[in-house]
Scaffold this active site. Structure first.
Site, PDB file in Angstrom:
ATOM      1  N   GLY A 166       0.800  -1.081  -0.276  1.00 19.13           N
ATOM      2  CA  GLY A 166      -0.121   0.085   0.007  1.00 19.13           C
ATOM      3  C   GLY A 166       0.828   1.082  -0.034  1.00 19.13           C
ATOM      4  N   GLU A 202      15.573  -1.282  -4.161  1.00 22.69           N
ATOM      5  CA  GLU A 202      15.505  -1.737  -5.526  1.00 22.69           C
ATOM      6  C   GLU A 202      15.732  -0.474  -6.598  1.00 22.69           C
ATOM      7  OE1 GLU A 202      11.651  -5.072  -5.427  1.00 22.69           O
ATOM      8  OE2 GLU A 202      11.350  -2.900  -6.125  1.00 22.69           O
ATOM      9  N   LEU A 205      12.293   2.519 -11.289  1.00 26.51           N
ATOM     10  CA  LEU A 205      11.905   2.554 -12.821  1.00 26.51           C
ATOM     11  C   LEU A 205      11.399   3.808 -12.777  1.00 26.51           C
ATOM     12  CD1 LEU A 205      11.013  -1.133 -13.336  1.00 26.51           C
ATOM     13  CD2 LEU A 205      13.211  -0.027 -13.735  1.00 26.51           C
ATOM     14  N   HIS A 210       1.917  -1.134 -14.169  1.00 22.83           N
ATOM     15  CA  HIS A 210       2.050  -1.961 -13.286  1.00 22.83           C
ATOM     16  C   HIS A 210       1.000  -3.139 -13.963  1.00 22.83           C
ATOM     17  CE1 HIS A 210       1.097  -3.146  -8.800  1.00 22.83           C
ATOM     18  NE2 HIS A 210       0.496  -4.135  -9.430  1.00 22.83           N
ATOM     19  N   LYS A 239      -4.537   1.267  -6.483  1.00 18.10           N
ATOM     20  CA  LYS A 239      -5.093   1.108  -7.756  1.00 18.10           C
ATOM     21  C   LYS A 239      -6.405   2.008  -7.656  1.00 18.10           C
ATOM     22  CE  LYS A 239      -3.091  -3.320  -7.518  1.00 18.10           C
ATOM     23  NZ  LYS A 239      -3.337  -4.641  -7.475  1.00 18.10           N
ATOM     24  N   GLU A 277       2.678  -9.752  -9.125  1.00 19.43           N
ATOM     25  CA  GLU A 277       2.656  -8.233  -9.394  1.00 19.43           C
ATOM     26  C   GLU A 277       3.989  -7.720 -10.199  1.00 19.43           C
ATOM     27  OE1 GLU A 277       0.836  -5.589  -7.137  1.00 19.43           O
ATOM     28  OE2 GLU A 277      -0.852  -6.506  -6.635  1.00 19.43           O
ATOM     29  N   ARG A 293      -3.899 -13.987  -2.237  1.00 17.89           N
ATOM     30  CA  ARG A 293      -5.311 -13.945  -1.881  1.00 17.89           C
ATOM     31  C   ARG A 293      -5.978 -13.691  -3.389  1.00 17.89           C
ATOM     32  NH1 ARG A 293      -5.449  -8.553  -2.533  1.00 17.89           N
ATOM     33  NH2 ARG A 293      -3.692  -7.304  -1.776  1.00 17.89           N
TER      34      ARG A 293
END
Length: 450
Positions: A166, A202, A205, A210, A239, A277, A293
């Site tokens: 989130g 990471e 980008l 997504h 989203k 994802e 889930r």
């Protein structure tokens, strides 16, 4: 083989209603649990039995493991469906169900634990050959190690909480001089939100999309993928609009990434519904996490793949093998989902209150998943999403046209919603063209608010 007769739904809102209806279709008895704030909620009305499990705060009701298990014991429920959010990806809850002799309708405890850590998940996916963003996911978490690894990765880079999601515990670091302060900030937020300050690094980008892949596995070693979804229309990592298939993804790319996900599931013995994802940029996929889930956006996959994903969840949890093979799953048409939130369309402040009138849209290809009804009072204690509007067509253009019409027909009076925002998105030239990046909506919002 696991078998059950009565399912307790450990959730609320539209997903609780969704699971209840499918459970009834399959002949199961159902139990709803609810907080004091949800006494008049739709899922309470739809269930065969309903028990109040505590006050409005989620920590004292929907997140209270012992109260949920006590409700299951009291009603003789022998299975629990966690929905999404709340305890759906909580390995402790899945283990507690297992120890109580109750079927947890989801993956194994081990899979939830593995994929609940971004660090462990990335290590597992690298071993399985799934492409990952270059970064650091080591066990050493001291600032000296993280600073050394940051130099190796290069700037800009992302700091991410290993647990949770989130957008919490996530920081963009542009320059080395920012790193230590951002590490402290991200670690503190992650500890407070998830009970763990573990971080990963990471490479950042700049303008990725997504894109996620839906998978299903059973306890007999069978695994399939059900294509991909594009979830790039986001605000603050949340989203807003999802669609399937993802615009611009070729059949070759789709099959390749789907097969990699299937192979990874087989490697870890995954069972049930799951979603890989990815960030997608310049034709390449980069794994970021796996959700163990059912997803909020699962209806768009159902529409294009012709598979009832919740029905499949229940059957797999009961010990059945998958009733379809990869060759059986054919993608047809296009589907778009708009998340309808009870919030101010510009400030995004939640807007709880009484629904004076609710009129969902209709027509060919239109689906409305919601727990709203006229006279219902939206409580202020939970997520502001009050429904999902889905439009399906034989082409993306058809789905867009139907969505525009459906949004214009929908009536929600008494509270503020983001319906107008969705109407603007559906007319935005960038979105209409397809393939926008994850920062596109926030760029639009700045333009619209100026």
């Amino acid at each position: 083989m696991p078998a059950f007769n009565k399912i307790l739904i450990a959730n609320r809102g539209e997903i609780a209603c969704r699971v209840l209806r499918t459970a009834h279709d399959l002949g199961y008895r159902t139990v709803a649990v609810y907080s004091e704030a949800d006494a008049e909620a739709r899922h309470v009305q739809l269930a065969d039995e309903a028990l109040c499990i505590g006050p409005a705060p989620a920590a004292q009701s929907y997140l209270h493991i012992e109260r949920i298990l006590a409700a299951a014991r009291k009603t003789a429920a022998d299975a629990i469906h966690p929905g999404y959010g709340f305890l759906s990806e909580n390995a402790e809850f899945a283990r507690a169900c297992e120890q109580a002799g109750i079927v947890f309708i989801g993956p194994s405890v081990e899979a939830i634990h593995l994929m609940g850590s971004k660090r462990l998940a990335k290590l597992a996916m690298q071993e399985a050959g799934v492409p990952c963003i270059p970064g650091y996911q080591g066990a050493a978490q001291d600032d000296t190690t993280l600073a050394r690894e940051a130099e190796r990765i290069g700037y800009p880079l992302m700091i991410k909480a290993s647990a949770g999601g989130g957008g919490r515990g996530m920081r963009l670091v542009e320059e080395p001089s920012e790193l230590l302060a951002q590490l402290r900030s991200a670690r503190s937020e992650a500890q407070g939100a998830f009970g763990s300050g573990e971080l990963i690094l990471e490479r950042a980008l700049r303008q990725p999309r997504h894109v996620e892949v839906q998978v299903f596995g059973d306890s007999h070693g069978n695994v399939v993928h059900l294509f991909e979804r594009d979830c790039s229309v986001q605000r603050r990592h949340q989203k807003v609009v999802e669609e399937a298939p993802a615009p611009g993804i070729t059949e070759e790319q789709r099959n390749q990434i789907g097969q990699l996900c299937v192979d990874a599931c087989k490697r870890i013995g995954y069972r049930g519904a799951g979603t890989f994802e990815f960030l997608y940029e310049n034709g390449s996929f980069y794994f970021i996490e796996m959700n163990t889930r059912i997803q909020v956006e699962h209806p768009v996959t159902e529409m294009v793949a012709g598979v009832d994903l919740v029905r499949a969840q229940l059957r797999i949890a009961s010990g059945e093998p998958l009733r379809f093979t990869q060759d059986d799953i054919q993608m047809r048409g296009h589907a778009i989902e708009c998340r309808i939130n009870a919030e101010h369309p510009r400030s995004f402040v939640p807007s709880p209150g009484e629904i004076r009138m609710f009129h969902p849209p209709g027509g060919p290809g239109i689906r409305m998943d919601s727990h709203l009804y006229s006279g219902y009072r939206v409580p202020p204690h939970y997520d502001s999403m009050v429904g999902k509007l889905i439009a399906y067509g034989d082409s993306r253009e058809s789905a867009l046209a139907r969505m525009r019409q459906a949004l214009s027909e929908m009536v929600v009076e008494g509270i503020q919603t983001n319906l107008k925002l969705h109407e603007q998105i559906m007319l935005d030239p960038g979105f209409v063209a397809g393939g926008v990046h994850i920062h596109h909506l926030e760029t639009l919002l700045r333009q619209w608010l100026d």
